[in-house]
Design a protein around this motif. Structure first.
Motif, PDB file in Angstrom:
ATOM      1  N   GLY A  95       0.793  -1.213   0.000  1.00 27.76           N
ATOM      2  CA  GLY A  95       0.000   0.000   0.000  1.00 27.76           C
ATOM      3  C   GLY A  95       0.828   1.267   0.000  1.00 27.76           C
ATOM      4  N   ASP A  96       0.124   2.403   0.117  1.00 29.03           N
ATOM      5  CA  ASP A  96       0.780   3.707   0.114  1.00 29.03           C
ATOM      6  C   ASP A  96       1.547   3.928   1.413  1.00 29.03           C
ATOM      7  OD1 ASP A  96      -0.367   4.163  -2.334  1.00 29.03           O
ATOM      8  OD2 ASP A  96      -2.150   5.158  -1.480  1.00 29.03           O
ATOM      9  N   GLU A  97       2.634   4.649   1.294  1.00 31.18           N
ATOM     10  CA  GLU A  97       3.460   4.946   2.460  1.00 31.18           C
ATOM     11  C   GLU A  97       2.721   5.838   3.460  1.00 31.18           C
ATOM     12  OE1 GLU A  97       7.020   4.218   4.404  1.00 31.18           O
ATOM     13  OE2 GLU A  97       6.521   3.564   2.373  1.00 31.18           O
ATOM     14  N   GLU A  98       1.849   6.708   2.949  1.00 38.09           N
ATOM     15  CA  GLU A  98       1.177   7.679   3.814  1.00 38.09           C
ATOM     16  C   GLU A  98       0.177   7.014   4.752  1.00 38.09           C
ATOM     17  OE1 GLU A  98      -0.573  10.462   1.174  1.00 38.09           O
ATOM     18  OE2 GLU A  98       1.340  11.218   0.386  1.00 38.09           O
ATOM     19  N   THR A  99      -0.515   5.993   4.259  1.00 36.95           N
ATOM     20  CA  THR A  99      -1.571   5.357   5.062  1.00 36.95           C
ATOM     21  C   THR A  99      -1.112   4.059   5.723  1.00 36.95           C
ATOM     22  OG1 THR A  99      -2.398   4.171   3.106  1.00 36.95           O
ATOM     23  CG2 THR A  99      -3.339   6.349   3.562  1.00 36.95           C
ATOM     24  N   ARG A 100       0.161   3.727   5.614  1.00 35.11           N
ATOM     25  CA  ARG A 100       0.631   2.437   6.122  1.00 35.11           C
ATOM     26  C   ARG A 100       0.503   2.340   7.633  1.00 35.11           C
ATOM     27  NH1 ARG A 100       6.145   0.449   3.751  1.00 35.11           N
ATOM     28  NH2 ARG A 100       4.732   0.107   1.986  1.00 35.11           N
ATOM     29  N   ARG A 101       0.806   3.410   8.340  1.00 37.91           N
ATOM     30  CA  ARG A 101       0.737   3.364   9.800  1.00 37.91           C
ATOM     31  C   ARG A 101      -0.698   3.141  10.273  1.00 37.91           C
ATOM     32  NH1 ARG A 101       5.052   5.311  12.768  1.00 37.91           N
ATOM     33  NH2 ARG A 101       3.606   5.961  14.403  1.00 37.91           N
ATOM     34  N   GLU A 102      -1.646   3.826   9.615  1.00 30.39           N
ATOM     35  CA  GLU A 102      -3.054   3.644   9.979  1.00 30.39           C
ATOM     36  C   GLU A 102      -3.525   2.222   9.660  1.00 30.39           C
ATOM     37  OE1 GLU A 102      -5.324   6.598   8.037  1.00 30.39           O
ATOM     38  OE2 GLU A 102      -4.326   8.296   9.013  1.00 30.39           O
ATOM     39  N   GLN A 103      -3.095   1.695   8.530  1.00 24.69           N
ATOM     40  CA  GLN A 103      -3.482   0.334   8.166  1.00 24.69           C
ATOM     41  C   GLN A 103      -2.891  -0.689   9.138  1.00 24.69           C
ATOM     42  OE1 GLN A 103      -2.031   0.156   4.129  1.00 24.69           O
ATOM     43  NE2 GLN A 103      -4.006   0.786   3.259  1.00 24.69           N
ATOM     44  N   LEU A 104      -1.662  -0.460   9.560  1.00 26.46           N
ATOM     45  CA  LEU A 104      -1.045  -1.355  10.532  1.00 26.46           C
ATOM     46  C   LEU A 104      -1.808  -1.336  11.855  1.00 26.46           C
ATOM     47  CD1 LEU A 104       2.776  -0.761   9.955  1.00 26.46           C
ATOM     48  CD2 LEU A 104       1.573  -2.939   9.803  1.00 26.46           C
ATOM     49  N   GLN A 105      -2.193  -0.140  12.283  1.00 24.82           N
ATOM     50  CA  GLN A 105      -2.935  -0.008  13.534  1.00 24.82           C
ATOM     51  C   GLN A 105      -4.272  -0.742  13.453  1.00 24.82           C
ATOM     52  OE1 GLN A 105      -1.849   1.543  16.320  1.00 24.82           O
ATOM     53  NE2 GLN A 105      -3.709   0.918  17.413  1.00 24.82           N
ATOM     54  N   GLU A 106      -4.979  -0.556  12.335  1.00 17.36           N
ATOM     55  CA  GLU A 106      -6.268  -1.226  12.160  1.00 17.36           C
ATOM     56  C   GLU A 106      -6.096  -2.737  12.095  1.00 17.36           C
ATOM     57  OE1 GLU A 106     -10.087  -1.202   9.053  1.00 17.36           O
ATOM     58  OE2 GLU A 106      -8.250  -0.082   8.600  1.00 17.36           O
ATOM     59  N   LEU A 107      -5.049  -3.192  11.398  1.00 15.61           N
ATOM     60  CA  LEU A 107      -4.789  -4.621  11.274  1.00 15.61           C
ATOM     61  C   LEU A 107      -4.538  -5.259  12.636  1.00 15.61           C
ATOM     62  CD1 LEU A 107      -4.052  -7.219   9.702  1.00 15.61           C
ATOM     63  CD2 LEU A 107      -1.749  -6.302   9.445  1.00 15.61           C
ATOM     64  N   VAL A 108      -3.712  -4.626  13.442  1.00 18.75           N
ATOM     65  CA  VAL A 108      -3.383  -5.170  14.756  1.00 18.75           C
ATOM     66  C   VAL A 108      -4.613  -5.205  15.654  1.00 18.75           C
ATOM     67  CG1 VAL A 108      -2.056  -4.747  16.862  1.00 18.75           C
ATOM     68  CG2 VAL A 108      -0.957  -4.533  14.631  1.00 18.75           C
ATOM     69  N   ASP A 109      -5.398  -4.124  15.637  1.00 17.35           N
ATOM     70  CA  ASP A 109      -6.593  -4.067  16.496  1.00 17.35           C
ATOM     71  C   ASP A 109      -7.597  -5.151  16.106  1.00 17.35           C
ATOM     72  OD1 ASP A 109      -5.511  -1.952  17.836  1.00 17.35           O
ATOM     73  OD2 ASP A 109      -6.581  -0.409  16.690  1.00 17.35           O
ATOM     74  N   LEU A 110      -7.801  -5.349  14.802  1.00 20.36           N
ATOM     75  CA  LEU A 110      -8.739  -6.379  14.352  1.00 20.36           C
ATOM     76  C   LEU A 110      -8.251  -7.771  14.726  1.00 20.36           C
ATOM     77  CD1 LEU A 110      -9.767  -5.075  10.803  1.00 20.36           C
ATOM     78  CD2 LEU A 110     -11.243  -5.285  12.806  1.00 20.36           C
ATOM     79  N   ALA A 111      -6.959  -8.019  14.544  1.00 17.09           N
ATOM     80  CA  ALA A 111      -6.414  -9.343  14.866  1.00 17.09           C
ATOM     81  C   ALA A 111      -6.564  -9.657  16.347  1.00 17.09           C
ATOM     82  CB  ALA A 111      -4.948  -9.412  14.444  1.00 17.09           C
ATOM     83  N   LEU A 112      -6.216  -8.697  17.189  1.00 10.76           N
ATOM     84  CA  LEU A 112      -6.324  -8.927  18.632  1.00 10.76           C
ATOM     85  C   LEU A 112      -7.782  -9.089  19.056  1.00 10.76           C
ATOM     86  CD1 LEU A 112      -3.658  -6.408  20.019  1.00 10.76           C
ATOM     87  CD2 LEU A 112      -3.460  -8.892  19.695  1.00 10.76           C
ATOM     88  N   GLY A 113      -8.671  -8.313  18.440  1.00  9.13           N
ATOM     89  CA  GLY A 113     -10.087  -8.421  18.790  1.00  9.13           C
ATOM     90  C   GLY A 113     -10.678  -9.768  18.410  1.00  9.13           C
ATOM     91  N   ILE A 114     -10.295 -10.288  17.246  1.00  7.89           N
ATOM     92  CA  ILE A 114     -10.823 -11.578  16.791  1.00  7.89           C
ATOM     93  C   ILE A 114     -10.309 -12.704  17.679  1.00  7.89           C
ATOM     94  CG2 ILE A 114     -10.743 -13.244  14.894  1.00  7.89           C
ATOM     95  CD1 ILE A 114     -10.795 -10.860  12.980  1.00  7.89           C
ATOM     96  N   LEU A 115      -9.017 -12.669  18.019  1.00  4.40           N
ATOM     97  CA  LEU A 115      -8.462 -13.703  18.893  1.00  4.40           C
ATOM     98  C   LEU A 115      -9.091 -13.648  20.289  1.00  4.40           C
ATOM     99  CD1 LEU A 115      -4.667 -13.581  17.964  1.00  4.40           C
ATOM    100  CD2 LEU A 115      -6.364 -15.285  17.290  1.00  4.40           C
ATOM    101  N   LYS A 116      -9.321 -12.432  20.777  1.00  3.89           N
ATOM    102  CA  LYS A 116      -9.940 -12.283  22.098  1.00  3.89           C
ATOM    103  C   LYS A 116     -11.365 -12.816  22.090  1.00  3.89           C
ATOM    104  CE  LYS A 116     -10.945  -8.811  25.637  1.00  3.89           C
ATOM    105  NZ  LYS A 116     -10.881  -7.344  25.962  1.00  3.89           N
ATOM    106  N   ARG A 117     -12.095 -12.550  21.028  1.00  6.18           N
ATOM    107  CA  ARG A 117     -13.471 -13.030  20.921  1.00  6.18           C
ATOM    108  C   ARG A 117     -13.510 -14.555  20.850  1.00  6.18           C
ATOM    109  NH1 ARG A 117     -14.610 -10.658  16.539  1.00  6.18           N
ATOM    110  NH2 ARG A 117     -15.125  -8.668  17.493  1.00  6.18           N
ATOM    111  N   LEU A 118     -12.543 -15.139  20.164  1.00  5.63           N
ATOM    112  CA  LEU A 118     -12.486 -16.593  20.066  1.00  5.63           C
ATOM    113  C   LEU A 118     -12.209 -17.225  21.430  1.00  5.63           C
ATOM    114  CD1 LEU A 118     -12.221 -19.267  18.400  1.00  5.63           C
ATOM    115  CD2 LEU A 118      -9.790 -18.705  18.165  1.00  5.63           C
ATOM    116  N   ARG A 119     -11.260 -16.671  22.160  1.00  4.02           N
ATOM    117  CA  ARG A 119     -10.844 -17.266  23.428  1.00  4.02           C
ATOM    118  C   ARG A 119     -11.840 -17.011  24.553  1.00  4.02           C
ATOM    119  NH1 ARG A 119      -4.726 -15.080  22.199  1.00  4.02           N
ATOM    120  NH2 ARG A 119      -4.229 -16.718  20.664  1.00  4.02           N
TER     121      ARG A 119
END
Length: 447
Positions: free
Chosen positions: A109-133
């Motif tokens: 992706g674009d360099e400008e939005t990479r930090r925001e995309q990383l933040q969203e990716l991490v939050d979604l991953a942690l939320g899904i794992l937490k919901r599963l457990r």
């Protein structure tokens, strides 16, 4: 749209999504350098199809939240063991595919939005794992299945985040991001240790751990993967052609024998020699005639039929016809040649063509799903065996001095795809596959 990426070894992963109940047509053209000497005698068409082309279809949804699956997991006490396993596999598979897709998009992706995309990716991953457990089952049978799924999702999340850490640009700008990703990976590793998911021997041996996780991945994919049966077409026609060719040759042989008997009325050595020559010609021309008739009859027609079944209900959910053949560059369609940008230097290329035409029945899909994801693994190992392994020296001037660099020998294979759904206009895409005898180095999309 079709996505192409390299996988382990010489595998090229080609993915697309099928939703509508209309017909879906796909053509894949592989332009192989002529210097490799590839032809039907080196690798027959049927051999390449069975050994190098592997097609798999799975249920798929791009919805971020799957309410149906979530509700099933939440009401696990009302589900049977088989229903719970199916729901958990759907949940895990959607997460794994989304995680793989998202990490690839972040890196490309674009360099400008990479930090925001990383933040969203991490939050979604942690939320899904937490919901599963949060929904750990108490039944022993369900618990064992849950442990395997949770173990794989934790490991897969760690691997994806570690790959992000390695792939992020160097510098202080992403230092805080790297630190957070590293903390999450350490937490997941400690979580698996606390749960005693893996033995100490497996943890210390990366190869053993990778093989274990590969088996767990197959455990996840099995309930959501459509069953397939491949049927080779033309068996009856092949027998008919064989009988027809034999009958035609025998007619001419009989006429020649009668003519020889008329000319040489007595059983002499010359008559025996003439009969021997006639029967020798019969054996030669019978095979040639049979092969010629067979190629003429099957030219342009599908060679295999594939039936897709729901792995849970056993219902037929789709059919597909498939082709595979060698083609010449000058006989390709104009739109394919335009995308390939063929010129004089590329006329010696050998073109491998795989085609498929399918029609699916979404009304028979698993409840909650309206589309499937097709993954075609193209194994180019057969091409690597024809490549030369070696290197050569390249000289150049650097600040007035002659510098010598040793470069490996590489080959460029072009991949062109054409996809059409129903009456819509076909979409054509092209990729460059750079490889040598040892591995696939890079796959580059050409716009």
């Amino acid at each position: 749209m079709i996505s192409v990426e390299k996988k382990d070894g010489f595998n090229v992963k080609i993915s697309r999504r099928l939703r509508e109940a209309t017909s879906h047509k796909l053509d894949i053209y592989l332009f192989v350098p002529g210097e490799l000497g590839l032809n039907t005698h080196v690798v027959p068409e049927s051999e390449f199809y069975h050994n190098a082309i592997h097609v798999k279809r799975t249920y798929y949804s791009d919805t971020h939240h799957l309410p149906l699956v979530h509700s099933r997991l939440a009401s696990r006490g009302k589900l049977s063991s088989e229903q719970y396993r199916l729901s958990l596999s759907l949940y895990a598979y959607q997460y794994v595919v989304a995680l793989e897709t998202s990490t690839r998009e972040v890196l490309n992706g674009d360099e400008e939005t990479r930090r925001e995309q990383l933040q969203e990716l991490v939050d979604l991953a942690l939320g899904i794992l937490k919901r599963l457990r949060r929904n750990t089952p108490s039944d022993d049978g369900m618990l064992q299945y849950y442990v395997n799924i949770d173990n794989y999702l934790s490991w897969a999340t760690e691997q994806r985040l570690l790959s992000l850490i390695v792939s992020l640009p160097p510098g202080e700008e992403y230092q805080s991001v790297r630190e957070r990703l590293r903390e999450i990976c350490e937490a997941e590793s400690a979580y698996r240790d606390d749960q005693n998911y893996n033995s100490s021997h497996a943890i210390q041996d990366p190869e053993r751990m990778s093989n274990k996780m590969r088996l767990l991945r197959r455990l996840i994919e099995h309930p959501v993967t459509l069953g397939a049966q491949v049927q080779e077409l033309g068996k009856g026609e092949e027998k008919l052609v064989k009988g027809t060719a034999t009958a035609i040759v025998m007619i001419f042989v009989t006429l020649l024998v009668l003519q020889a008997n008329h000319v040489l009325s007595h059983l002499t050595t010359l008559f025996v020699l003439v009969l021997a020559v006639i029967y020798a010609l019969r054996e030669v021309f019978k095979d040639d005639l049979r092969n010629t008739l067979w190629r003429w009859l099957r030219k342009g027609r599908p060679k295999w039929r594939r039936h897709y079944f729901d792995a849970n209900s056993g219902k037929l959910v789709g059919r597909q016809l498939e082709w595979f053949d060698y083609q010449r560059v000058h006989k390709l369609d104009e739109d394919i040649l335009a995308v390939r940008r063929a010129n004089v230097t590329q006329r010696e290329e050998i073109v491998l063509h795989y085609g498929s035409s399918s029609r699916m029945s979404p009304t028979r899909y698993l409840s909650g799903y309206e589309e499937v994801r097709e993954t075609l693994l193209l194994d180019l190992d057969v091409l690597s065996r024809l490549m030369d392994k070696g290197a050569h020296d390249v000289y150049r001037l650097v600040e007035g001095e002659v510098a010598c660099e040793t470069v490996e020998k590489r080959y460029l294979v072009n991949l062109v795809t054409r996809q059409a759904q129903g009456e819509r206009q076909a979409t054509i895409q092209r990729w460059k596959i750079i490889m040598n005898r040892s591995r696939i180095i890079e796959i580059e999309a050409v716009t």
